[in-house]
Design a protein around this motif. Sequence first.
Motif, PDB file in Angstrom:
ATOM      1  N   ASN A  71      -1.812   7.690   4.039  1.00 12.80           N
ATOM      2  CA  ASN A  71      -0.855   7.067   4.953  1.00 12.80           C
ATOM      3  C   ASN A  71      -1.283   5.678   5.415  1.00 12.80           C
ATOM      4  N   GLY A  72      -2.557   5.342   5.281  1.00 12.89           N
ATOM      5  CA  GLY A  72      -3.034   4.029   5.688  1.00 12.89           C
ATOM      6  C   GLY A  72      -2.689   2.919   4.718  1.00 12.89           C
ATOM      7  N   VAL A  73      -2.163   3.273   3.546  1.00  9.67           N
ATOM      8  CA  VAL A  73      -1.790   2.274   2.538  1.00  9.67           C
ATOM      9  C   VAL A  73      -0.371   1.792   2.805  1.00  9.67           C
ATOM     10  N   VAL A  74      -0.160   0.480   2.773  1.00  8.74           N
ATOM     11  CA  VAL A  74       1.190  -0.080   2.866  1.00  8.74           C
ATOM     12  C   VAL A  74       1.701  -0.220   1.433  1.00  8.74           C
ATOM     13  N   LEU A  75       2.881   0.340   1.179  1.00  9.28           N
ATOM     14  CA  LEU A  75       3.308   0.604  -0.190  1.00  9.28           C
ATOM     15  C   LEU A  75       4.511  -0.233  -0.613  1.00  9.28           C
ATOM     16  N   GLU A  76       4.344  -0.952  -1.706  1.00  9.63           N
ATOM     17  CA  GLU A  76       5.454  -1.622  -2.369  1.00  9.63           C
ATOM     18  C   GLU A  76       5.829  -0.736  -3.546  1.00  9.63           C
ATOM     19  N   THR A  77       6.897   0.049  -3.403  1.00 15.81           N
ATOM     20  CA  THR A  77       7.201   1.108  -4.365  1.00 15.81           C
ATOM     21  C   THR A  77       7.478   0.574  -5.764  1.00 15.81           C
ATOM     22  N   HIS A  78       8.139  -0.560  -5.857  1.00 17.68           N
ATOM     23  CA  HIS A  78       8.452  -1.111  -7.181  1.00 17.68           C
ATOM     24  C   HIS A  78       7.170  -1.473  -7.926  1.00 17.68           C
ATOM     25  N   HIS A  79       6.214  -2.029  -7.186  1.00 21.49           N
ATOM     26  CA  HIS A  79       4.935  -2.370  -7.799  1.00 21.49           C
ATOM     27  C   HIS A  79       4.191  -1.103  -8.238  1.00 21.49           C
ATOM     28  N   LEU A  80       4.210  -0.082  -7.392  1.00 21.77           N
ATOM     29  CA  LEU A  80       3.528   1.163  -7.743  1.00 21.77           C
ATOM     30  C   LEU A  80       4.109   1.766  -9.017  1.00 21.77           C
ATOM     31  N   LEU A  81       5.429   1.813  -9.116  1.00 21.26           N
ATOM     32  CA  LEU A  81       6.054   2.387 -10.302  1.00 21.26           C
ATOM     33  C   LEU A  81       5.750   1.567 -11.545  1.00 21.26           C
ATOM     34  N   SER A  82       5.705   0.255 -11.403  1.00 21.34           N
ATOM     35  CA  SER A  82       5.364  -0.609 -12.542  1.00 21.34           C
ATOM     36  C   SER A  82       3.925  -0.387 -12.984  1.00 21.34           C
ATOM     37  N   GLU A  83       3.033  -0.219 -12.002  1.00 15.80           N
ATOM     38  CA  GLU A  83       1.625   0.023 -12.306  1.00 15.80           C
ATOM     39  C   GLU A  83       1.443   1.373 -13.006  1.00 15.80           C
ATOM     40  N   ILE A  84       2.166   2.376 -12.526  1.00 15.52           N
ATOM     41  CA  ILE A  84       2.100   3.700 -13.155  1.00 15.52           C
ATOM     42  C   ILE A  84       2.582   3.624 -14.598  1.00 15.52           C
ATOM     43  N   SER A  85       3.694   2.952 -14.818  1.00 14.61           N
ATOM     44  CA  SER A  85       4.252   2.828 -16.170  1.00 14.61           C
ATOM     45  C   SER A  85       3.293   2.116 -17.110  1.00 14.61           C
ATOM     46  N   ALA A  86       2.642   1.061 -16.607  1.00  9.67           N
ATOM     47  CA  ALA A  86       1.691   0.320 -17.432  1.00  9.67           C
ATOM     48  C   ALA A  86       0.498   1.180 -17.819  1.00  9.67           C
ATOM     49  N   LEU A  98      -1.086  12.231  -9.265  1.00  7.84           N
ATOM     50  CA  LEU A  98      -0.985  11.303  -8.138  1.00  7.84           C
ATOM     51  C   LEU A  98      -0.136  11.890  -7.019  1.00  7.84           C
ATOM     52  N   LYS A  99      -0.693  11.868  -5.809  1.00  9.01           N
ATOM     53  CA  LYS A  99       0.032  12.298  -4.610  1.00  9.01           C
ATOM     54  C   LYS A  99       0.129  11.122  -3.645  1.00  9.01           C
ATOM     55  N   VAL A 100       1.336  10.910  -3.103  1.00 12.91           N
ATOM     56  CA  VAL A 100       1.589   9.793  -2.193  1.00 12.91           C
ATOM     57  C   VAL A 100       1.990  10.352  -0.826  1.00 12.91           C
ATOM     58  N   SER A 101       1.351   9.858   0.224  1.00  9.39           N
ATOM     59  CA  SER A 101       1.664  10.327   1.569  1.00  9.39           C
ATOM     60  C   SER A 101       3.056   9.872   2.001  1.00  9.39           C
ATOM     61  N   PRO A 102       3.841  10.760   2.624  1.00  9.15           N
ATOM     62  CA  PRO A 102       5.146  10.346   3.158  1.00  9.15           C
ATOM     63  C   PRO A 102       5.028   9.363   4.310  1.00  9.15           C
ATOM     64  N   GLY A 103       3.824   9.225   4.875  1.00 14.43           N
ATOM     65  CA  GLY A 103       3.615   8.333   6.010  1.00 14.43           C
ATOM     66  C   GLY A 103       3.317   6.897   5.656  1.00 14.43           C
ATOM     67  N   CYS A 104       3.282   6.543   4.372  1.00 10.73           N
ATOM     68  CA  CYS A 104       2.991   5.157   3.981  1.00 10.73           C
ATOM     69  C   CYS A 104       4.118   4.222   4.409  1.00 10.73           C
ATOM     70  N   PRO A 105       3.825   3.143   5.151  1.00 11.40           N
ATOM     71  CA  PRO A 105       4.849   2.139   5.468  1.00 11.40           C
ATOM     72  C   PRO A 105       5.269   1.405   4.190  1.00 11.40           C
ATOM     73  N   LEU A 106       6.551   1.031   4.110  1.00 10.44           N
ATOM     74  CA  LEU A 106       7.102   0.424   2.903  1.00 10.44           C
ATOM     75  C   LEU A 106       7.210  -1.092   3.016  1.00 10.44           C
ATOM     76  N   ILE A 107       6.799  -1.774   1.956  1.00  8.98           N
ATOM     77  CA  ILE A 107       6.904  -3.233   1.866  1.00  8.98           C
ATOM     78  C   ILE A 107       8.157  -3.586   1.076  1.00  8.98           C
ATOM     79  N   PHE A 108       8.922  -4.576   1.593  1.00  8.96           N
ATOM     80  CA  PHE A 108      10.130  -5.023   0.913  1.00  8.96           C
ATOM     81  C   PHE A 108      10.088  -6.543   0.717  1.00  8.96           C
ATOM     82  N   SER A 109      11.100  -7.064   0.057  1.00  7.43           N
ATOM     83  CA  SER A 109      11.116  -8.492  -0.273  1.00  7.43           C
ATOM     84  C   SER A 109      11.105  -9.375   0.964  1.00  7.43           C
ATOM     85  N   TYR A 110      11.675  -8.904   2.066  1.00  6.60           N
ATOM     86  CA  TYR A 110      11.692  -9.732   3.277  1.00  6.60           C
ATOM     87  C   TYR A 110      10.297  -9.892   3.872  1.00  6.60           C
TER      88      TYR A 110
END
Length: 435
Positions: A71-86, A98-110
């Motif tokens: 939960n301490g990780v701030v997550l950019e989901t698009h980047h994570l999915l791209s990294e997983i695919s690579a 891979l398990k991702v905490s539901p408590g991770c704050p989300l990073i967006f373009s803004y």
Amino acid sequence: MGKNVVVVGLQWGDEGKGKIVDWLTDYAQGVVRFHGGHNAGHTLVVDGTEYKLNLVPSGVVRKGVQCYIGNGVVLETHHLLSEISALEARGLDVRSRLKVSPGCPLIFSYHSALDVAREAAKGSGKIGTTGKGIGPIHEDKVARRSLHVYDLFNPTRFGEKLEEVLDYYNFVLTQKFGAKAISFEAVRDQAMADAEGIKPLVADVSAALYAANKAGQSILFEGAHGSMLDIDHGTYPFVTSSNCVAGQAAVGSGIGPGLLHHVLGVAKAYCTRVGGGPFPSELDIETAGTPGHQMSSKGREFGTVTGRKRRCGWLDIAALKRAVQLNGVTGLCITKFDILDGLSEVKLCTGYKLGGKTVDLSPLGADDVARCEPIYETLPGWKENTFGVRSFEALPANARAYIERIAQLCEVPIDAISTGPERNEMILRRHPIAS
């Protein structure tokens, strides 16, 4: 009973923590990222193959090792999915481990838009951020307006929260910085598309770690950045936006500190720093034939994420001792040791002159650190090649003396020494898990 180890950087990041985590996973069953975001980067070299990671824990290159994003990780989901695919394109099994905490704050373009606008407005006084939106998302978290992974499961609620926070961001972007407004629909649609890939990975990481510990598994907690970039204890304001010290491993993964059994602090045999901020032992890296140039060129000192050239200097013991205390370090690992091969002499910054006094611990805050004049202890160098050496006894006498002096000054035993980028190019003195 498993033995859990926190691996933390003791300098300004880029200490080689990823390699050390990968090396230790030979005896571990899980690896946890507990802070930071995709502004951090780890480079691993396994059998000549290089892997560059940002969000996925370094344990991913070992078969069967579970990976957790706390939960301490701030997550950019698009980047994570791209990294997983690579990584999957290179034959690694990622999603099932891979398990991702539901408590991770989300990073967006803004977030990144505001990050970039602020840096541009500061001109020569800029912090040197990666422009990934890390600062703004941490502000949102503290201001109680951030969206989290669990919000992705309720599209209606997600849209309502997003609309409110985006009104705030677009006001700041357009009115203060003259930047373009961010489209609500674009952010929402991208988030909902990414949600389909993220949802299967979401799990209660805290509960999973307790279950793993109860089952006798050994878990590694993988730090990012370095202790001197810690938001509370680093060279503020030239720091990252999260806590980088070992105590954050408990907070950022949802476990009690009693489950952290050993703290392995990682430091280079010299110092590097990316971006702005004071650096008392900094050397000239541009002049060929100088120690600083050797560190820069032979050490290939370029940022994993940004590609920026790292500043280089002698090992700062005063800063290292401060980091040892902050983290409760129980063992040291010295990396990139072979980069110093061939120097006629090596130096250790054992303290500073500050305001007419001598101090042996790095002060808090950038202003006082910038005023520090380094005090050096000079040791004889070594001409012999240490690259790939795997036993302490095989090191040149002067190289051994350098290592022993670091341990003596920091009052912490040195568990391991890295003599090359490959997984097995290590000198082991005391195994953090197996011992």
